[in-house]
Design an enzyme around this catalytic site. Structure first.
Site, mmCIF file in Angstrom:
data_model
loop_
_atom_site.group_PDB
_atom_site.id
_atom_site.type_symbol
_atom_site.label_atom_id
_atom_site.label_comp_id
_atom_site.label_asym_id
_atom_site.label_seq_id
_atom_site.Cartn_x
_atom_site.Cartn_y
_atom_site.Cartn_z
ATOM 1 N N HIS B 65 0.929 -1.142 0.117
ATOM 2 C CA HIS B 65 -0.124 -0.096 -0.004
ATOM 3 C C HIS B 65 0.837 1.193 0.006
ATOM 4 O O HIS B 65 1.712 1.514 0.879
ATOM 5 C CB HIS B 65 -0.993 -0.211 1.181
ATOM 6 C CG HIS B 65 -1.800 -1.208 1.103
ATOM 7 N ND1 HIS B 65 -3.045 -1.295 0.789
ATOM 8 C CD2 HIS B 65 -1.688 -2.250 1.793
ATOM 9 C CE1 HIS B 65 -3.574 -2.252 0.756
ATOM 10 N NE2 HIS B 65 -2.668 -3.279 1.410
ATOM 11 N N LEU B 66 0.879 2.002 -1.008
ATOM 12 C CA LEU B 66 1.545 3.186 -1.176
ATOM 13 C C LEU B 66 0.867 4.536 -0.874
ATOM 14 O O LEU B 66 1.507 5.457 -0.808
ATOM 15 C CB LEU B 66 2.488 3.328 -2.332
ATOM 16 C CG LEU B 66 3.277 2.065 -2.908
ATOM 17 C CD1 LEU B 66 3.762 2.399 -4.486
ATOM 18 C CD2 LEU B 66 4.289 1.895 -2.052
ATOM 19 N N ARG B 67 -0.479 4.249 -0.498
ATOM 20 C CA ARG B 67 -1.264 5.414 -0.171
ATOM 21 C C ARG B 67 -1.540 6.499 -0.708
ATOM 22 O O ARG B 67 -2.150 7.571 -0.650
ATOM 23 C CB ARG B 67 -0.798 5.896 1.221
ATOM 24 C CG ARG B 67 -0.576 4.625 2.296
ATOM 25 C CD ARG B 67 -1.974 3.994 2.689
ATOM 26 N NE ARG B 67 -1.584 3.078 3.942
ATOM 27 C CZ ARG B 67 -2.445 2.111 4.246
ATOM 28 N NH1 ARG B 67 -3.514 2.066 3.373
ATOM 29 N NH2 ARG B 67 -2.167 1.355 5.078
ATOM 30 N N ASN B 97 -6.457 0.674 -2.848
ATOM 31 C CA ASN B 97 -7.292 1.494 -1.948
ATOM 32 C C ASN B 97 -6.767 2.849 -1.486
ATOM 33 O O ASN B 97 -6.837 2.994 -0.580
ATOM 34 C CB ASN B 97 -7.522 0.278 -0.840
ATOM 35 C CG ASN B 97 -6.315 0.132 0.115
ATOM 36 O OD1 ASN B 97 -5.198 0.246 -0.435
ATOM 37 N ND2 ASN B 97 -6.356 -0.225 1.239
ATOM 38 N N HIS B 182 -9.055 -10.401 -0.758
ATOM 39 C CA HIS B 182 -8.827 -10.288 0.834
ATOM 40 C C HIS B 182 -9.892 -11.307 1.682
ATOM 41 O O HIS B 182 -11.266 -10.730 1.625
ATOM 42 C CB HIS B 182 -8.823 -8.706 1.334
ATOM 43 C CG HIS B 182 -8.997 -8.691 2.752
ATOM 44 N ND1 HIS B 182 -7.987 -7.923 3.266
ATOM 45 C CD2 HIS B 182 -9.467 -9.341 3.750
ATOM 46 C CE1 HIS B 182 -8.433 -7.891 4.881
ATOM 47 N NE2 HIS B 182 -9.067 -8.617 4.998
ATOM 48 N N HIS B 235 -2.622 -12.463 1.254
ATOM 49 C CA HIS B 235 -2.276 -12.948 2.588
ATOM 50 C C HIS B 235 -3.057 -13.872 3.437
ATOM 51 O O HIS B 235 -3.773 -13.510 4.546
ATOM 52 C CB HIS B 235 -2.196 -11.478 3.463
ATOM 53 C CG HIS B 235 -3.350 -10.625 3.402
ATOM 54 N ND1 HIS B 235 -4.951 -11.190 3.496
ATOM 55 C CD2 HIS B 235 -3.398 -9.400 2.873
ATOM 56 C CE1 HIS B 235 -5.552 -10.266 3.277
ATOM 57 N NE2 HIS B 235 -4.931 -9.191 2.774
ATOM 58 N N ASN B 296 -4.532 -6.799 9.675
ATOM 59 C CA ASN B 296 -5.763 -7.841 9.085
ATOM 60 C C ASN B 296 -5.167 -8.386 7.743
ATOM 61 O O ASN B 296 -4.935 -7.714 6.876
ATOM 62 C CB ASN B 296 -6.892 -6.914 8.894
ATOM 63 C CG ASN B 296 -8.141 -7.554 8.505
ATOM 64 O OD1 ASN B 296 -7.961 -8.703 8.673
ATOM 65 N ND2 ASN B 296 -9.225 -6.986 8.299
ATOM 66 N N ASP B 323 2.154 -6.999 2.268
ATOM 67 C CA ASP B 323 1.218 -6.325 2.638
ATOM 68 C C ASP B 323 1.421 -5.037 3.523
ATOM 69 O O ASP B 323 0.834 -4.761 4.475
ATOM 70 C CB ASP B 323 0.294 -7.204 3.608
ATOM 71 C CG ASP B 323 -1.074 -6.430 3.724
ATOM 72 O OD1 ASP B 323 -1.685 -5.292 3.195
ATOM 73 O OD2 ASP B 323 -2.004 -7.074 4.616
#
Lengths: 328, 442
Positions: B65-67, B97, B182, B235, B296, B323
């Site tokens: 996740h690089l946001r 996301n 997921h 994951h 999670n 993750d």
């Protein structure tokens, strides 16, 4: 009051987060001092200087008049300055508020913070972040150590000892912080603990025999889903409050069925030992987990539990400040 | 013209070409030019002494996740790719996301352009399965595929509607791209913040049962069989999921899965944040409710954790993915229940997974394979190898260096790791991307 009855010996707890960190000596120490505090409460002038100059902040994120007032009264009788802060958990965003509020309270040089919070572990969070001492006045579904201490006090006062007694805790074990703290408190004091409730309200890892690992603190705790069986030879019966949401969340078909299966009534009470104590941490749903005439009957010590709350909390506050030449 | 680089005397491990030998590796024009005994007097050749180090293809992370865009306070493409490079990664796949999410070509293009201008390594975007990841309608998958996404995922949120998952698998099968899911049944995980079990019980936290993952994994495997679509389980964390994937593969179903470094090496005891001397039966300390261990799927118990190494060894688990989920301190300095899920992983991934080698659970070559050529196969790309002529994405690490994790020194903005202050053995020394240094720790 003379010092001979209140022990100033420190009890080795900086914070009071739960009873898991208490030894049986620690618990006995608090209970012994509670007796002395009760005597203070019977004086004409109910004020002692023990915590003079200390600041106690009550920080309540859940409404609980009974617990908050009990702490406030305890601190005031011991001459502490008390500041009450209440906040609605729902309006806080992402906990900045708890953190920042906590920092503000620390800046007021609070010696002791009493926190009630809807999230488990909020008192641990404060204890980690702040220099002040922290007392857990109920956190989420985790713990309520002062309630447990007053329960222990009430039992000891009425039947002399806790060790070896059969204590049946009935109801919502899954979500009850009172039950969790009492599990620690009662097992440490050597009681025989039986948990009784519908299987949906007992944690899965209690049901499935996961407690066989060596050294498990609750290895000896019994699980019983049939209340009549559980009540045989019981010395103490603790009914827990059934949160009405449990039905909606699918744990129960109906309150009616719960009441029929797990409600404490006269017939069931007769199964227990003669004179068995009836307890409830409150507030009660009379007619659901306990019938009204039992709740207010001859064997009930429910009002006494509330009454001893102030003295137990005085004892705790006193012990936490001990070693500083306290006067009471 | 790029400067040539000669990596001298390292132990070169390249699983794709079955190579494990001490040799020199020459990079010319950003490509692997030669491997063997190479002595160069050429002044245009810079020599990197890798004696005693391991030299492998650059690592590939299929899940991070690089946001950016939207949550630049947690991470940016610039900081995330620097963090990846410091962890030995030369290719990362960015989960969609973001805000706005990568459900349209324009957002995918934005990420690709940012990666080219501000990133230090390769970023391959993943597109949303559904518009806005709301789980209601399929995103414009065909256009996203043209824009270069490597697969589709609503990661963080499962595709809950089974019929929509069926359609997504069928539709994406036509595009030749996987759906990365997921797996978590929302009703079973509602309000939960950690693994279900004794530790959750004693902490008074609502737990997520293994079934929350397994029920949806079973559904996805069945839907993959029905549609022929390629489903990838992100994951995985439970022994039950692992068994189902193994069985599905045996039956020839088009399913793949990944495991994270933390699910390979940590258990739910991390939430207690206790020292090695203590057990979960001891009193809690103020350090309990450690929000850095909130992730999670949750860290599971010891038996789930330890079985994951078997999945690596028997190839049930296709590759290791991080993750990487960076968060700001605001997201973690709060109660456990309020805290965000996620761990900042990129810079500790190698050290974590090498513990499986040091503890003799998995061979070194296998671990390298799960970080390089296996994820490359998943992408259908020719990355992840040191074959002559290929892009010179190369990672050099010291297998035996023990170091203390200090998250305040992370390149990542996310300092959220339960490993902070612990020791890891195995450390990245240099990372080359297209033949250029993108990280160096001498």
């Amino acid at each position: 009051m003379t010092l001979e009855t209140a022990s100033q010996q420190s009890f080795g707890q900086k914070h009071v987060l739960d009873l898991d960190s208490f030894t049986s000596q620690d618990i006995t120490h608090v209970l012994d001092n509670t007796l002395a505090m009760e005597q203070v409460l019977e004086r004409e002038i109910r004020k002692v200087p023990a915590l003079r100059g200390k600041t106690v902040v009550t920080l309540f994120y859940e409404s609980s008049t009974r617990t908050r007032v009990s702490f406030e009264q305890a601190a005031k009788i011991l001459s502490a300055d008390v500041i009450n802060v209440s906040s609605s958990g729902s309006s806080t965003k992402k906990g900045e508020s708890l953190y920042n509020t906590a920092l503000t309270i620390q800046a007021m040089q609070a010696d002791i913070i009493v926190i009630r919070h809807p999230h488990s572990g909020a008192p641990h969070f404060l204890a980690r972040q702040l220099r002040s001492k922290v007392i857990n006045a109920g956190d989420g579904t985790h713990a309520h150590p002062t309630q447990s201490l007053l329960d222990l006090y009430t039992i000891r006062k009425n039947i002399g000892t806790i060790e070896g007694k059969k204590i049946v805790i009935i109801g919502d074990i899954m979500y009850s912080r009172v039950a969790r703290s009492n599990l620690w408190g009662l097992t440490k004091m050597g009681a025989r603990v039986v948990l009784c409730g519908p299987q949906t309200l007992i944690p899965n890892d209690f049901l499935n025999g996961h407690r066989t690992e060596e050294g498990h603190p609750f290895a000896a705790v019994e699980i019983q889903t049939d209340l009549d069986t559980a009540l045989k030879d019981a010395d103490v019966i603790m009914a827990l409050r059934l949160q009405l949401e449990r039905q909606k969340a699918g744990h129960l078909p109906s309150l009616r069925e719960y009441s029929q299966t797990y409600g404490l009534n006269a017939r069931r009470l007769a199964i227990a030992k003669d004179g068995a104590l009836v307890m409830h941490p409150g507030p009660m749903n009379e007619g659901v987990e306990i019938e009204t005439d039992i709740a207010h009957g001859a064997q009930s010590v429910i009002e006494e539990q509330v009454k001893s709350g102030v003295a137990v909390r005085m004892s705790l506050l006193y012990s936490m400040a001990a070693g500083q030449n306290l006067e009471i | 013209m790029l400067k040539s680089i000669l990596i001298k005397s390292g132990r070169i491990i390249d699983p794709a070409s079955d190579r494990d030998e001490v040799a020199d590796l020459l990079i010319v024009d950003g490509k692997i030019s030669e491997i063997g005994q190479i002595n160069s007097k050429d002044q245009n050749v810079e020599v990197y002494d890798a004696k005693g180090f391991v030299v492998t293809p650059g690592f590939i992370d299929i899940h991070c996740h690089l946001r950016e865009p939207g949550e630049e306070y947690k991470e940016t493409i610039a900081t995330g790719t620097k963090s990846a490079a410091a962890g030995g990664f030369t290719t990362v796949c960015a989960m969609p996301n973001t805000n706005p999410p990568m459900d349209t070509k324009s957002v995918v293009d934005f990420v690709k352009n940012k990666a080219l201008t501000e990133g230090v390594i390769r970023v391959l975007p993943i597109g949303c399965v559904t518009k806005n990841s709301h789980g209601k309608e399929l995103s414009e998958m065909s256009e996203l595929a043209d824009a270069g996404v490597i697969g589709f995922s609503d990661d963080g949120k499962p595709v809950s509607d089974a019929n929509l998952m069926r359609q997504a698998l069928t539709y994406s099968a036509g595009l030749g791209l996987p759906i990365i899911n997921h797996c978590e049944v929302p009703e079973l995980a509602d309000g939960a913040s950690m693994n279900e079990g004794w530790i959750a019980t004693r902490l008074g936290l609502k737990g997520m049962p293994n079934s929350a993952e397994e029920v949806m994994a079973a559904r996805d495997i069945s839907l993959s069989e029905l549609t022929g679509g390629k489903v990838h389980l992100a994951h995985i964390s439970t022994a039950g999921t692992l068994d189902m994937v193994r069985e599905a593969k045996r039956r020839g179903i088009n399913v793949t899965c990944e495991v994270t470094p933390h699910h390979l090496t940590l258990t739910d005891e991390a939430v207690l944040s206790i020292g090695d001397e203590s057990t979960s039966f001891d009193p809690l300390t103020p350090n309990a409710y450690d929000t850095t261990a909130k992730v999670n799927p949750p860290l599971r118990n010891i038996s789930d954790m330890s079985i994951m190494a078997n999945g690596i060894n028997d190839n049930t688990i296709d590759f290791i993915a991080t993750d990487h989920a960076p968060h700001s301190s605001v997201d973690k300095i709060c109660t456990f229940q309020e805290a965000a899920f996620g761990i900042s992983v990129l810079e500790t991934a190698l050290g974590s997974v090498l513990s499986l080698y040091h503890n003799k659970k998995v061979e070194l070559g296998t671990l390298i394979k799960k970080l390089t050529s296996d994820p490359a196969s998943f992408l259908g790309s020719n990355l992840g190898t040191l074959k002559i002529g290929r892009t010179a994405d190369v990672t050099v690490f010291d297998l035996d260096e023990t170091w203390r994790v200090n998250s305040s020194l992370f390149f990542s903005k996310g300092k959220n790791t339960p490993l902070d202050g612990t020791s890891l053995t195995g450390r990245v020394k240099a990372t080359f991307y297209g033949g250029e240094y993108v990280y160096r720790n001498d």
